[in-house]
Write a protein that holds these residues in place. Structure first.
Motif, mmCIF file in Angstrom:
data_model
loop_
_atom_site.group_PDB
_atom_site.id
_atom_site.type_symbol
_atom_site.label_atom_id
_atom_site.label_comp_id
_atom_site.label_asym_id
_atom_site.label_seq_id
_atom_site.Cartn_x
_atom_site.Cartn_y
_atom_site.Cartn_z
ATOM 1 N N GLN A 21 0.853 -1.187 0.000
ATOM 2 C CA GLN A 21 0.000 0.000 0.000
ATOM 3 C C GLN A 21 0.886 1.233 0.000
ATOM 4 O O GLN A 21 1.574 1.517 0.975
ATOM 5 C CB GLN A 21 -0.906 -0.021 1.237
ATOM 6 C CG GLN A 21 -1.905 1.120 1.312
ATOM 7 C CD GLN A 21 -2.743 1.046 2.578
ATOM 8 O OE1 GLN A 21 -2.698 0.071 3.312
ATOM 9 N NE2 GLN A 21 -3.502 2.097 2.838
ATOM 10 N N GLN B 89 -0.272 4.381 -0.885
ATOM 11 C CA GLN B 89 -1.070 5.592 -0.743
ATOM 12 C C GLN B 89 -1.879 5.520 0.546
ATOM 13 O O GLN B 89 -2.824 4.736 0.636
ATOM 14 C CB GLN B 89 -2.026 5.757 -1.925
ATOM 15 C CG GLN B 89 -1.369 5.981 -3.268
ATOM 16 C CD GLN B 89 -2.406 6.094 -4.369
ATOM 17 O OE1 GLN B 89 -3.337 5.292 -4.457
ATOM 18 N NE2 GLN B 89 -2.267 7.096 -5.201
ATOM 19 N N SER C 59 -5.969 4.812 1.027
ATOM 20 C CA SER C 59 -6.495 4.000 -0.057
ATOM 21 C C SER C 59 -6.202 2.537 0.231
ATOM 22 O O SER C 59 -5.137 2.203 0.738
ATOM 23 C CB SER C 59 -5.847 4.401 -1.388
ATOM 24 O OG SER C 59 -6.167 3.469 -2.409
ATOM 25 N N GLU C 60 -7.139 1.652 -0.112
ATOM 26 C CA GLU C 60 -6.923 0.227 0.085
ATOM 27 C C GLU C 60 -6.223 -0.417 -1.096
ATOM 28 O O GLU C 60 -5.960 -1.620 -1.087
ATOM 29 C CB GLU C 60 -8.278 -0.475 0.321
ATOM 30 C CG GLU C 60 -8.976 -0.025 1.596
ATOM 31 C CD GLU C 60 -10.298 -0.740 1.812
ATOM 32 O OE1 GLU C 60 -10.629 -1.620 0.987
ATOM 33 O OE2 GLU C 60 -10.992 -0.424 2.789
ATOM 34 N N ASP C 61 -5.900 0.367 -2.116
ATOM 35 C CA ASP C 61 -5.239 -0.175 -3.303
ATOM 36 C C ASP C 61 -3.776 -0.488 -3.014
ATOM 37 O O ASP C 61 -3.107 0.241 -2.259
ATOM 38 C CB ASP C 61 -5.321 0.822 -4.459
ATOM 39 C CG ASP C 61 -6.758 1.155 -4.829
ATOM 40 O OD1 ASP C 61 -7.653 0.395 -4.427
ATOM 41 O OD2 ASP C 61 -6.979 2.171 -5.499
ATOM 42 N N THR D 254 -7.534 -1.791 -9.796
ATOM 43 C CA THR D 254 -8.213 -0.521 -9.561
ATOM 44 C C THR D 254 -7.541 0.618 -10.307
ATOM 45 O O THR D 254 -8.095 1.713 -10.388
ATOM 46 C CB THR D 254 -8.231 -0.204 -8.064
ATOM 47 O OG1 THR D 254 -6.872 -0.188 -7.573
ATOM 48 C CG2 THR D 254 -9.017 -1.256 -7.291
ATOM 49 N N ARG E 175 -2.306 -0.856 -9.786
ATOM 50 C CA ARG E 175 -2.695 -1.083 -8.402
ATOM 51 C C ARG E 175 -3.877 -2.044 -8.385
ATOM 52 O O ARG E 175 -4.703 -2.053 -9.304
ATOM 53 C CB ARG E 175 -3.067 0.223 -7.695
ATOM 54 C CG ARG E 175 -1.884 1.180 -7.487
ATOM 55 C CD ARG E 175 -2.247 2.280 -6.499
ATOM 56 N NE ARG E 175 -1.107 3.141 -6.233
ATOM 57 C CZ ARG E 175 -0.864 4.292 -6.854
ATOM 58 N NH1 ARG E 175 -1.698 4.712 -7.789
ATOM 59 N NH2 ARG E 175 0.191 5.004 -6.562
ATOM 60 N N ARG F 287 -6.541 -4.818 -5.717
ATOM 61 C CA ARG F 287 -7.056 -5.250 -4.420
ATOM 62 C C ARG F 287 -7.200 -6.764 -4.428
ATOM 63 O O ARG F 287 -7.553 -7.352 -5.447
ATOM 64 C CB ARG F 287 -8.412 -4.600 -4.107
ATOM 65 C CG ARG F 287 -8.338 -3.095 -3.946
ATOM 66 C CD ARG F 287 -9.624 -2.524 -3.414
ATOM 67 N NE ARG F 287 -9.570 -1.070 -3.365
ATOM 68 C CZ ARG F 287 -10.544 -0.300 -2.864
ATOM 69 N NH1 ARG F 287 -11.638 -0.875 -2.362
ATOM 70 N NH2 ARG F 287 -10.421 1.012 -2.845
#
Length: 511
Positions: free
Chosen positions: A283, A285, A288-290, A350, A356, A358
Motif C-alpha cells: 500500500q 497511498q 487507499s486500500e489499493d 483498480t 494497483r 485489491r
C-alpha cells in the motif's frame, strides 16, 4: 536504514510506476537466463530466449498439485530441477488439496530480490510518508512463525521448512535485524502460548514504533502487553508507536479493535501483500486500500480471467492486457522456480497507471479470516468425519467467520467459525458436542494453519454449530432466484452475508 537505502528504494518504485511493461520484460528475460541450464529450462528451451508470448505457449500453467512431482524432487535434494542449485529452505503453508501442507522453495534470490527488497521499499516508503514519526529511531516488533528440519532430508540439518516469516527473519540482513525486536531466539519459538507470553514480557522494555505481522496474532500480543503493563491502552506502554504493517488477512474486521487498543491520530496502517510464494504488492497511498503491484522483485506476472479458472487449458493474459475491475487469478513465475504457477489468490485492478490492485479472495471457496486457510476439501472432510462419528446425514452446509469483538470490560471475544448444517430429511439430530469435537479435530489434522490458530484456543475459539430445519437451503436458494440448475450453496465464505441470510430463512424471516 541508511539514507542511501531510502534514496535507492524510492526511485525504483518510481520506475515500477512509470515503466511497468519494460520492467516486467526485463524480469522475465533474467528469469529465463538464470534457469536455462535447469531441467525445466532445457525442457522448454529457455536458452533460446523466448518472448513472453513464446514462453506462454511453451510452458504449462500449473497448480501446486500439478507442479508437486518436480517440487518433491527439489524437497528431497535433487539439484537444478526448477531453479539452479539445491534450495535448502522451504516455506510451509496450508491450502493444498492433496496434503496437510504445501512446501514452496525459498531461494537466496527470492529472499534478496523479493522479500528483503520489498521490505526495504516498505520501510523507505513509510519513513517518507510519516517523517515526523521517526519510525526508524525505535524498534519494529515483528511477530511470525517458526521453522523445523526438512522431513524430506533428515540427513541434512541445514535444510529447513517453516512459516515464510520465520525463514525471512532467520536470514535477515544485518541492517534489518538491528531494527527488529524481539531477539531471534524468542521470535522463532514454536509453542505459541509461551511465545506470546515471553515476547510480551520482553517488548514491555522496548521503544516499539512499528508493528509488523498478521492482525490476528498481533491483537493477542498487544492485549497481553497492556495487561502486563497494567495500562489502559498500548500508547501508555509505547508512546512513540506510529505504524502497523499488516497482511495475510483482511484488516477491516480488526480496525475498530486496534483503534481501541491504540487510540489517537498518530497511528497509521499500511497493508502488505506478502505471501508464501513471494512479496507481491504494498500500500503506497495512505487512505487507499489499493496495493501497488511490485514488478521488479524477481516475479513475472500473468493473470487468469475468471472464465478460465476451471478451464482444462487455462490461458492467462500478460500485464498489459488486464482490464480494470475484472477478477483475475494470480499466475507467477519466480526466482524460486515456480513457473506459471497459480497462487490461488484472486485480484482486481483498480488502476492501470500505475498498476494497483485489491485482493478479492481465492479461486476456491475458503475461510481465511484469521490466516487459517481452510479450503473446501478440508471442510468436506471434516463434515464427513463428524457425520460418520455422530450417525447423522448432512444434506448441505455453509460456514463463515465469527470475527473478533469487544466484549464486557474491554475483553476481546475470540473469533472462530460458525457452521450451519442442514440434515437430510428424517435424519436423527446429532450429538452437537460430539459433532463439533470431531469437526474441529479433523480440521486440525488436515490443515496445519487451522491447527496453529486453534492451539490452546489462543486465536480461534471452537466451532459454533447451527442445525437448520430441513429445506432451509432450498428456501434460501429460491429467495436468491437460484433454485435448480447448477446453482449451489457456497460452502465457505470469508463474509457472513450468506450465513446471515440462511439463518434468517431458518428463523422464518425474509432473506
Amino acid at each position: 536504514m541508511s539514507a542511501a537505502v531510502q534514496l535507492e528504494s524510492r526511485p525504483r518504485l518510481a520506475r515500477v510506476r512509470a515503466e511497468p511493461h519494460a520492467v516486467q520484460a526485463r524480469v522475465l528475460r533474467e528469469l529465463l537466463r538464470r534457469a536455462q541450464g535447469t531441467e525445466w529450462g532445457r525442457r522448454y528451451g529457455f536458452a533460446e530466449g523466448p518472448t513472453a508470448a513464446e514462453f506462454a505457449r511453451r510452458v504449462p500453467v500449473s497448480t501446486y498439485e500439478q507442479l508437486y512431482p518436480a517440487l518433491e524432487r527439489v524437497l528431497r535434494g535433487a539439484p537444478d530441477v526448477l531453479w539452479p542449485g539445491r534450495p535448502q529452505w522451504f516455506a510451509q503453508s496450508s491450502g493444498t488439496t492433496n496434503a496437510r501442507s504445501k512446501f514452496v522453495p525459498v531461494t537466496p534470490e527470492s529472499l534478496r530480490q523479493g522479500h528483503y527488497r520489498a521490505g526495504r521499499d516498505m520501510l523507505a516508503l513509510s519513513t517518507f510518508l510519516y517523517p515526523k514519526h521517526r519510525l526508524l529511531a525505535g524498534r519494529t516488533l515483528s511477530l511470525g512463525g517458526t521453522h523445523a528440519p526438512n522431513p524430506f532430508r533428515p540427513q541434512e540439518p541445514a535444510s529447513r521448512v517453516g512459516d515464510v516469516s520465520a525463514l525471512i527473519m532467520q536470514q535477515l540482513p544485518a541492517w534489518a535485524e538491528s531494527l527488529r525486536t524481539p531477539p531471534l531466539a524468542l521470535a522463532l519459538l514454536g509453542e505459541w502460548q509461551d511465545k506470546v507470553e515471553r515476547i510480551a514480557q520482553h517488548a514491555l522494555r522496548q521503544d516499539v514504533r512499528v508493528l509488523a505481522g498478521v492482525p490476528t496474532w498481533m491483537l493477542l500480543l498487544l492485549r497481553r502487553v497492556v495487561e502486563l503493563a497494567g495500562a489502559n491502552d498500548i500508547t501508555q506502554v509505547w508512546p512513540h508507536l506510529g505504524l502497523f504493517l499488516h497482511g495475510a488477512v483482511a484488516f477491516g474486521p480488526y480496525r475498530e479493535l486496534f483503534r481501541q487498543l491504540i487510540p489517537g491520530p498518530q497511528m497509521q496502517y499500511l497493508e502488505i501483500y506478502n505471501a508464501t510464494e513471494g512479496y507481491f504488492a504494498l500500500q503506497d497511498q495512505p487512505g487507499s486500500e489499493d496495493l501497488l503491484l511490485l514488478l521488479d522483485h524477481g516475479i513475472y506476472y500473468e493473470f487468469l480471467p475468471a472464465a478460465q479458472w476451471d478451464a482444462p487449458d487455462p490461458r492467462p493474459v500478460p500485464l498489459h492486457e488486464v482490464v480494470l475491475g475484472q477478477p483475475y487469478a494470480l499466475v507467477i513465475s519466480t526466482n524460486a522456480g515456480l513457473w506459471r504457477y497459480v497462487v490461488g489468490d484472486t485480484v482486481r485492478f483498480t488502476s492501470l497507471g500505475p498498476y494497483r490492485l485489491r485482493i478479492t479472495g481465492r479461486t476456491k471457496h475458503f475461510l481465511n479470516a484469521f490466516g487459517e486457510e481452510v479450503v473446501i476439501e478440508n471442510a468436506e472432510a471434516a463434515v464427513a468425519a463428524a457425520s460418520l462419528a455422530t450417525g447423522c446425514r448432512v444434506h448441505d452446509f455453509t460456514a463463515a467467520p465469527v470475527y473478533f469483538a469487544a466484549g464486557p470490560g474491554g475483553q476481546v471475544q475470540r473469533g472462530g467459525h460458525e457452521w450451519a448444517v442442514e440434515l437430510a430429511p428424517g435424519a436423527p439430530a446429532p450429538d452437537a458436542a460430539r459433532f463439533v469435537a470431531v469437526l474441529d479435530a479433523t480440521l486440525r489434522r488436515v490443515n496445519s494453519d487451522y491447527d496453529a490458530k486453534r492451539h490452546h484456543d489462543l486465536a480461534l475459539a471452537p466451532p459454533l454449530l447451527r442445525v437448520l430445519p430441513p429445506g432451509t437451503f432450498a428456501r434460501w436458494l429460491a429467495s436468491q432466484g437460484k433454485l435448480g440448475g447448477q446453482h449451489k450453496v457456497p460452502r465457505l465464505l470469508n463474509s457472513r452475508a450468506v450465513l446471515e441470510q440462511v439463518l434468517a430463512v431458518a428463523a422464518g424471516a425474509p432473506a
